[in-house]
Design an enzyme around this catalytic site. Structure first.
Site, PDB file in Angstrom:
ATOM      1  N   TYR A  28       0.852  -1.190   0.000  1.00  0.00           N
ATOM      2  CA  TYR A  28       0.000   0.000   0.000  1.00  0.00           C
ATOM      3  C   TYR A  28       0.885   1.235   0.000  1.00  0.00           C
ATOM      4  O   TYR A  28       1.812   1.338   0.810  1.00  0.00           O
ATOM      5  CB  TYR A  28      -0.903  -0.006   1.238  1.00  0.00           C
ATOM      6  CG  TYR A  28      -1.841   1.173   1.327  1.00  0.00           C
ATOM      7  CD1 TYR A  28      -2.892   1.324   0.416  1.00  0.00           C
ATOM      8  CD2 TYR A  28      -1.696   2.136   2.324  1.00  0.00           C
ATOM      9  CE1 TYR A  28      -3.763   2.400   0.510  1.00  0.00           C
ATOM     10  CE2 TYR A  28      -2.570   3.214   2.430  1.00  0.00           C
ATOM     11  CZ  TYR A  28      -3.606   3.344   1.517  1.00  0.00           C
ATOM     12  OH  TYR A  28      -4.462   4.409   1.611  1.00  0.00           O
TER      13      TYR A  28
ATOM     14  N   ASP B 155       9.176   2.823   0.220  1.00  0.00           N
ATOM     15  CA  ASP B 155       8.093   3.474   0.942  1.00  0.00           C
ATOM     16  C   ASP B 155       8.268   3.132   2.419  1.00  0.00           C
ATOM     17  O   ASP B 155       7.892   2.053   2.868  1.00  0.00           O
ATOM     18  CB  ASP B 155       6.743   2.986   0.407  1.00  0.00           C
ATOM     19  CG  ASP B 155       5.574   3.602   1.171  1.00  0.00           C
ATOM     20  OD1 ASP B 155       5.824   4.286   2.187  1.00  0.00           O
ATOM     21  OD2 ASP B 155       4.420   3.393   0.755  1.00  0.00           O
TER      22      ASP B 155
ATOM     23  N   LYS C 211       3.635   8.875   9.056  1.00  0.00           N
ATOM     24  CA  LYS C 211       3.396   8.259  10.365  1.00  0.00           C
ATOM     25  C   LYS C 211       4.314   8.783  11.485  1.00  0.00           C
ATOM     26  O   LYS C 211       4.114   9.893  11.939  1.00  0.00           O
ATOM     27  CB  LYS C 211       3.389   6.751  10.211  1.00  0.00           C
ATOM     28  CG  LYS C 211       2.231   6.360   9.246  1.00  0.00           C
ATOM     29  CD  LYS C 211       1.873   4.906   9.183  1.00  0.00           C
ATOM     30  CE  LYS C 211       0.572   4.763   8.398  1.00  0.00           C
ATOM     31  NZ  LYS C 211       0.637   3.967   7.208  1.00  0.00           N
TER      32      LYS C 211
END
Ligand SMILES: *Cc1c(COP(=O)(O)O)cnc(C)c1O
Length: 430
Positions: free
Chosen positions: A144, A239, A267
């Site tokens: 994702y 990522d 995050k």
């Protein structure tokens, strides 16, 4: 546990918010039941609107690595708010956090702040395309990279949970430039390079996958991707929205000993405020506006509140790097404790773990990619999720999500969690 008030709030929310939530996984579609509405959180605990206390194993999906309402972060935000919350002009804070981030992370000279992991990945791919003058990218099934169009091709996380891996609204034109491969399989990647010579701008990958449960890379996989990118003059994009500042100071690059050309963050970097970022060597980053031709911008990018929170977070991690090992140890003791109990009960399972990421799949087959992650028994997972919730433990409400431990979690919390798990297993209907 009682959920009356959460139930009522969810009903009201559904009238004015699609599905009652602002991000799909929160809606409990994969596990059924009513989402828990939070009143407040502190340290390792969530306090919900019905007066229940829950041990938190999602840590806001990663950011709260030091526990909720971590004092230095809260103080920094309060202090900063008094001086105004946004200017649309540069502040010294932005340079301070950039200097610290660049120093903590291997192989980067410059970093650009954005507002989410989605934005970071979307912008990194545009930069990779602008830099290489090529159009195609390779992504892996189950990985994702946020919800921008190019990535919604067999994306993990919420997109998988809902069984709609290819979202309506993503055009054929966009989809054709995203080439799909399987995690931990170099051969497919190699084939793509052969079939599309000099057309592939970049490979984007989660260096430790966390959006189909936790799937660590097998030996040689990341090294193999690095080599293929070098052979074909494509960029390797890590990522690290999930792994960055979580697995080590330098994230997965440091932990795995493999460097990428472009790295995305989010995050943990924002300390719980909306922040994403992408970073690379100056030679690549200088292609970005206003220095270069690749456009990228944001009204609230580098927002002072978000930068203050992020700077307090990174400063603490930089000065206390033992946090990473401590988290990995806690994760290991939970994983081992659960394994022992599962073996005793004879339930098929896989527990994958890397650093402070882990997940439990109810299958007897090794979970190494998206296909094997999908083999898990979802009825077992649902029962497990609700069984733990009823006993005061909040897990990710989908088998496709990784658990994120935080540093506030105590030995006692871990013991409590394992007792809850044992109690659930004993009472489980088989
Ligand atoms: C969470 C996540 C994203 C998206 O970040 P958002 O801030 O939710 O847009 C991208 N990549 C990975 C690996 C993630 O875990």
């Amino acid at each position: 546990m009682r959920y009356q008030r959460s139930s009522a709030l969810f009903k009201s929310a559904q009238r004015v918010i699609p599905g009652g939530v602002n991000s799909p996984v929160r809606a409990f579609k994969a596990v059924g039941g009513t989402p828990v509405f939070v009143e407040k959180a502190k340290g390792a605990y969530l306090y919900d609107v019905d007066g229940n206390t829950l041990i938190d194993y999602i840590s806001s999906w990663g950011p709260m690595i030091l526990g909720h309402a971590f004092e230095p972060v809260i103080e920094a935000v309060k202090l900063r708010a008094e001086s105004g919350t946004s200017y649309g002009m540069p502040t010294e804070l932005e340079t301070q956090i950039a200097e610290l981030a660049v120093q903590m992370v291997p192989n980067v000279d410059k970093i650009r702040m954005v507002n989410s992991g989605t934005e970071a990945c979307m912008s990194a791919v545009r930069l990779a395309r602008g830099y290489t003058q090529r159009e195609k990218i390779i992504k892996f099934a189950g990985c994702y990279h946020g919800h921008s169009d190019a990535f919604l091709i067999q994306a993990g996380s919420g997109a998988v949970t809902f069984g709609a891996p290819n979202s309506p609204g993503v055009t054929q034109g966009t989809a054709k430039d995203t080439l799909l491969a399987e995690y931990n399989d170099l051969e497919l990647v190699s084939n793509h390079f052969e079939q599309h010579p000099e057309q592939i701008a970049a490979i984007i990958v989660e260096p430790v996958a966390g959006n189909m449960g936790c799937i660590p890379p097998q030996d040689g996989f990341m090294q193999g991707l690095r080599k293929l990118c070098d052979q074909h003059q494509a960029l390797l994009i890590f990522d690290e929205v999930m792994t960055g500042f979580r697995l080590a100071k330098g994230g997965a690059q440091e932990s795995l000993g493999v460097t990428a050309d472009l790295i995305t963050y989010g995050k943990v970097l924002g300390g719980g405020l909306p922040v994403g970022a992408f970073a690379a060597k100056a030679e690549i980053m200088n292609h970005l506006a206003p220095e270069g031709p690749v456009y990228q911008a944001g009204t609230l990018s580098g927002n002072p509140l978000a930068m203050a929170a992020g700077l307090a977070m990174l400063t603490h991690l930089n000065e206390n790097p033992e946090v990473f090992d401590r988290l990995a140890k806690k994760t290991k003791s939970i994983a081992l404790g659960m394994k022992n109990l599962l073996v005793k009960k004879g339930i098929p399972y896989q527990i994958n773990r890397y650093g402070s990421m882990m997940s439990l799949h109810f299958t007897d087959q090794a979970v190494v990619d998206f296909k094997t992650a999908a083999l898990g028994n979802n009825e077992n997972f649902k029962a497990y999720f609700h069984g733990m919730l009823d006993r005061g433990v909040y897990l990710p409400p989908s088998a496709f999500e990784s658990y994120f431990l935080n540093d506030a979690l105590s030995e006692k919390d871990i013991d409590f969690t394992l007792s809850a798990f044992e109690d659930w297993l004993i009472n489980k209907k088989s």
